[in-house]
Scaffold this motif. Structure first.
Motif, PDB file in Angstrom:
ATOM      1  N   PHE A 262      15.715  -1.939  83.141  1.00 25.59           N
ATOM      2  CA  PHE A 262      16.427  -2.857  82.307  1.00 25.59           C
ATOM      3  C   PHE A 262      17.203  -2.456  81.229  1.00 25.59           C
ATOM      4  O   PHE A 262      17.528  -3.021  80.267  1.00 25.59           O
ATOM      5  CB  PHE A 262      15.226  -3.863  81.937  1.00 25.59           C
ATOM      6  N   GLY A 263      17.359  -1.098  81.076  1.00 21.78           N
ATOM      7  CA  GLY A 263      17.908  -0.298  80.102  1.00 21.78           C
ATOM      8  C   GLY A 263      17.090   0.131  78.834  1.00 21.78           C
ATOM      9  O   GLY A 263      17.598   0.589  78.058  1.00 21.78           O
ATOM     10  N   TYR A 264      15.601   0.175  79.056  1.00 24.12           N
ATOM     11  CA  TYR A 264      14.838   0.364  77.975  1.00 24.12           C
ATOM     12  C   TYR A 264      14.419   1.753  78.207  1.00 24.12           C
ATOM     13  O   TYR A 264      13.565   2.056  79.074  1.00 24.12           O
ATOM     14  CB  TYR A 264      13.693  -0.292  77.723  1.00 24.12           C
ATOM     15  N   LYS A 265      14.577   2.698  77.320  1.00 20.77           N
ATOM     16  CA  LYS A 265      14.409   4.171  77.441  1.00 20.77           C
ATOM     17  C   LYS A 265      12.858   4.282  76.809  1.00 20.77           C
ATOM     18  O   LYS A 265      12.429   3.811  75.881  1.00 20.77           O
ATOM     19  CB  LYS A 265      15.214   5.079  76.617  1.00 20.77           C
ATOM     20  N   ARG A 266      12.191   5.690  77.265  1.00 16.16           N
ATOM     21  CA  ARG A 266      10.950   5.856  76.923  1.00 16.16           C
ATOM     22  C   ARG A 266      10.714   6.290  75.388  1.00 16.16           C
ATOM     23  O   ARG A 266      12.093   6.587  75.040  1.00 16.16           O
ATOM     24  CB  ARG A 266      10.384   6.966  77.943  1.00 16.16           C
ATOM     25  N   SER A 267       9.691   6.468  75.032  1.00 13.32           N
ATOM     26  CA  SER A 267       9.627   6.681  73.394  1.00 13.32           C
ATOM     27  C   SER A 267      10.120   8.586  73.451  1.00 13.32           C
ATOM     28  O   SER A 267       9.552   9.151  74.348  1.00 13.32           O
ATOM     29  CB  SER A 267       8.372   6.527  72.871  1.00 13.32           C
ATOM     30  N   ASN A 268      10.986   8.824  72.567  1.00 11.79           N
ATOM     31  CA  ASN A 268      11.387  10.094  72.434  1.00 11.79           C
ATOM     32  C   ASN A 268      10.389  10.941  71.454  1.00 11.79           C
ATOM     33  O   ASN A 268      10.277  10.797  70.426  1.00 11.79           O
ATOM     34  CB  ASN A 268      12.728  10.102  71.522  1.00 11.79           C
ATOM     35  N   PHE A 269       9.435  11.793  72.188  1.00 11.71           N
ATOM     36  CA  PHE A 269       8.366  12.283  71.472  1.00 11.71           C
ATOM     37  C   PHE A 269       8.948  13.225  70.255  1.00 11.71           C
ATOM     38  O   PHE A 269       8.332  13.189  69.008  1.00 11.71           O
ATOM     39  CB  PHE A 269       7.521  13.205  72.303  1.00 11.71           C
ATOM     40  N   SER A 270       9.813  14.001  70.347  1.00  4.51           N
ATOM     41  CA  SER A 270      10.290  14.946  69.546  1.00  4.51           C
ATOM     42  C   SER A 270      10.614  14.141  68.168  1.00  4.51           C
ATOM     43  O   SER A 270      10.314  14.464  67.009  1.00  4.51           O
ATOM     44  CB  SER A 270      11.560  15.718  69.860  1.00  4.51           C
ATOM     45  N   ILE A 271      11.603  13.060  68.352  1.00  7.20           N
ATOM     46  CA  ILE A 271      12.031  12.337  67.100  1.00  7.20           C
ATOM     47  C   ILE A 271      10.534  11.649  66.506  1.00  7.20           C
ATOM     48  O   ILE A 271      10.490  11.871  65.060  1.00  7.20           O
ATOM     49  CB  ILE A 271      12.960  11.264  67.655  1.00  7.20           C
ATOM     50  N   GLY A 272       9.870  11.098  67.176  1.00 10.87           N
ATOM     51  CA  GLY A 272       8.592   9.996  66.575  1.00 10.87           C
ATOM     52  C   GLY A 272       7.864  11.152  66.046  1.00 10.87           C
ATOM     53  O   GLY A 272       7.267  10.892  64.983  1.00 10.87           O
ATOM     54  N   PHE A 273       7.377  12.260  66.687  1.00 11.40           N
ATOM     55  CA  PHE A 273       6.533  13.082  66.274  1.00 11.40           C
ATOM     56  C   PHE A 273       6.974  13.946  64.729  1.00 11.40           C
ATOM     57  O   PHE A 273       6.471  13.830  63.740  1.00 11.40           O
ATOM     58  CB  PHE A 273       6.516  14.597  67.025  1.00 11.40           C
ATOM     59  N   ASN A 274       8.340  14.301  64.702  1.00 12.86           N
ATOM     60  CA  ASN A 274       8.994  14.734  63.442  1.00 12.86           C
ATOM     61  C   ASN A 274       8.941  13.600  62.415  1.00 12.86           C
ATOM     62  O   ASN A 274       8.743  13.683  61.374  1.00 12.86           O
ATOM     63  CB  ASN A 274      10.307  15.098  63.710  1.00 12.86           C
ATOM     64  N   GLN A 275       9.250  12.280  62.714  1.00 11.62           N
ATOM     65  CA  GLN A 275       8.909  11.209  61.595  1.00 11.62           C
ATOM     66  C   GLN A 275       7.732  11.115  61.059  1.00 11.62           C
ATOM     67  O   GLN A 275       7.550  10.870  59.957  1.00 11.62           O
ATOM     68  CB  GLN A 275       9.570  10.195  62.358  1.00 11.62           C
ATOM     69  N   SER A 276       6.738  11.064  62.282  1.00 13.84           N
ATOM     70  CA  SER A 276       5.230  11.004  61.629  1.00 13.84           C
ATOM     71  C   SER A 276       4.903  12.085  60.759  1.00 13.84           C
ATOM     72  O   SER A 276       4.300  11.851  59.748  1.00 13.84           O
ATOM     73  CB  SER A 276       4.416  10.823  62.852  1.00 13.84           C
ATOM     74  N   ILE A 277       5.078  13.479  61.199  1.00 18.88           N
ATOM     75  CA  ILE A 277       4.803  14.530  60.427  1.00 18.88           C
ATOM     76  C   ILE A 277       5.584  14.424  59.115  1.00 18.88           C
ATOM     77  O   ILE A 277       4.704  14.980  58.055  1.00 18.88           O
ATOM     78  CB  ILE A 277       5.148  15.782  61.123  1.00 18.88           C
ATOM     79  N   SER A 278       6.700  14.092  59.230  1.00 20.76           N
ATOM     80  CA  SER A 278       7.513  14.196  57.584  1.00 20.76           C
ATOM     81  C   SER A 278       6.797  13.033  56.602  1.00 20.76           C
ATOM     82  O   SER A 278       6.508  13.312  55.628  1.00 20.76           O
ATOM     83  CB  SER A 278       8.830  13.570  57.916  1.00 20.76           C
ATOM     84  N   ALA A 279       6.517  11.923  57.244  1.00 23.51           N
ATOM     85  CA  ALA A 279       5.804  11.001  56.601  1.00 23.51           C
ATOM     86  C   ALA A 279       4.476  11.393  55.989  1.00 23.51           C
ATOM     87  O   ALA A 279       4.014  11.121  54.778  1.00 23.51           O
ATOM     88  CB  ALA A 279       5.749   9.736  57.380  1.00 23.51           C
ATOM     89  N   LEU A 280       3.688  11.887  56.789  1.00 20.60           N
ATOM     90  CA  LEU A 280       2.512  12.617  56.214  1.00 20.60           C
ATOM     91  C   LEU A 280       2.451  13.699  55.239  1.00 20.60           C
ATOM     92  O   LEU A 280       1.727  13.618  54.501  1.00 20.60           O
ATOM     93  CB  LEU A 280       1.628  12.870  57.591  1.00 20.60           C
ATOM     94  N   ILE A 281       3.458  14.582  55.531  1.00 18.41           N
ATOM     95  CA  ILE A 281       3.797  15.488  54.247  1.00 18.41           C
ATOM     96  C   ILE A 281       4.078  14.888  53.149  1.00 18.41           C
ATOM     97  O   ILE A 281       3.659  15.305  52.138  1.00 18.41           O
ATOM     98  CB  ILE A 281       4.904  16.671  55.066  1.00 18.41           C
ATOM     99  N   ASP A 282       4.884  13.788  52.829  1.00 22.16           N
ATOM    100  CA  ASP A 282       5.232  13.349  52.091  1.00 22.16           C
ATOM    101  C   ASP A 282       4.187  12.773  51.221  1.00 22.16           C
ATOM    102  O   ASP A 282       4.148  12.657  49.946  1.00 22.16           O
ATOM    103  CB  ASP A 282       6.575  12.313  52.332  1.00 22.16           C
ATOM    104  N   GLU A 283       3.380  12.030  51.955  1.00 22.65           N
ATOM    105  CA  GLU A 283       2.360  11.346  51.602  1.00 22.65           C
ATOM    106  C   GLU A 283       1.230  12.213  51.052  1.00 22.65           C
ATOM    107  O   GLU A 283       0.531  11.710  50.056  1.00 22.65           O
ATOM    108  CB  GLU A 283       1.315  10.613  52.947  1.00 22.65           C
ATOM    109  N   SER A 284       1.052  13.644  51.289  1.00 19.77           N
ATOM    110  CA  SER A 284       0.060  14.386  50.923  1.00 19.77           C
ATOM    111  C   SER A 284       0.569  15.153  49.501  1.00 19.77           C
ATOM    112  O   SER A 284      -0.170  15.867  49.133  1.00 19.77           O
ATOM    113  CB  SER A 284      -0.235  15.318  51.870  1.00 19.77           C
ATOM    114  N   LYS A 285       1.859  15.045  49.407  1.00 20.36           N
ATOM    115  CA  LYS A 285       2.301  15.782  48.255  1.00 20.36           C
ATOM    116  C   LYS A 285       1.705  15.174  46.843  1.00 20.36           C
ATOM    117  O   LYS A 285       1.507  13.764  46.952  1.00 20.36           O
ATOM    118  CB  LYS A 285       3.936  15.701  48.222  1.00 20.36           C
TER     119      LYS A 285
END
Length: 285
Positions: A262-285
């Protein structure tokens, strides 16, 4: 568009609240406002709000705790889903229900399709399977999205737990013989929003997961590599060496071909992982 969102404070619920269009009218319902195990409460809220769509992201998700809280897990994951489906059907409301890869036993050698037999190994998986059946039996037009190994910067999940342990220099042992595909919660949220907006998906079951297959150990190792200042050691162990109340499937990779048609692509792990890690690093500062 009027949307009733159950489980609004969970990681998927929080993700949906970030991605639902601002011109939609959303009722973000937590378990205090909307107890989905209380049928009269469900009927009252739905009758009062009159949504066009219900997104049922509410669930009892603690896999190990479910082994000792069997009744509660069934009430939330089965009866709650049933009550939501019945009310949605009776009021002519579209329903999107979220389920899990843990409805499978993990004995397959190939990614699971929507047609594969469900044989859960634990109470959590069994209760979610019962919920799926209840939704399909009580709302023929419902859409069920099965997903797997959900992670994000929101709520409680594997990535956040491991990140905090590594950040605090804790040595950890992680199972290396359970294989799956981590899925970024905001990508599930985007998918659900797109499904509602596009209105082209046929009713029924669909699989949606990440585009990279790995073990829990592999996942933990990637998290460890992202924490540049840490003395933690990550060790891979077998499932037999890891003590847990609930048995997990050794292989729970989902085949997403049906949804991708139907045109829906799977979740891109690399992008999602990097976004999560960046948010957690920012949160821990």
């Amino acid at each position: 568009m009027r949307v009733l969102l159950t489980g609004a404070n969970g990681q998927l619920g929080q993700s949906l609240r970030q991605y639902i269009p601002t011109d939609w009218v959303v009722l973000p319902a937590d378990k205090i406002f909307l107890d989905i195990t209380n049928q009269s409460n469900v009927n009252r809220v739905i009758s009062s709000f009159k949504p066009d769509v219900i997104i049922n992201a509410a669930a009892f998700t603690s896999v190990d705790e479910a082994e000792v809280s069997i009744e509660l897990a069934e009430q939330v994951n089965f009866l709650g889903a049933k009550y939501i489906a019945e009310a949605a059907k009776n009021n002519g409301i579209k329903l999107i229900h979220v389920s899990t890869d843990y409805v499978f036993d993990g004995k397959s050698a190939n990614p699971y399709t929507e047609q594969d037999i469900t044989e859960p190994l634990n109470v959590y998986g069994t209760s979610k399977m019962h919920g799926e059946i209840a939704v399909l039996e009580n709302h023929a037009e419902a859409i069920i999205i099965r997903t797997s190994w959900v992670y994000s910067e929101y709520g409680k999940n594997f990535l956040k737990t491991i990140f905090k342990l590594i950040e605090n220099d804790k040595d950890i042992k992680v199972v290396s013989d359970q294989i799956g595909a981590p899925t970024y919660a905001p990508d599930i949220a985007k998918l659900i929003v797109d499904i509602i907006r596009d209105d082209k998906l046929q009713p029924g079951l669909y699989h949606f997961s990440g585009d990279q297959v790995m073990s829990w150990y592999d996942f933990a190792h990637k998290i460890a590599e992202s924490v540049t200042v840490s003395n933690s050691k990550v060790e891979g162990i077998s499932s037999s060496e890891y003590t847990s109340a609930a048995k997990r499937p050794s292989y729970s990779v989902l085949n997403c071909d049906k949804l991708e048609k139907f045109g829906y692509k799977r979740s891109n792990f690399s992008i999602g992982f990097n976004q999560s890690i960046s948010a957690l690093i920012d949160e821990s500062k």
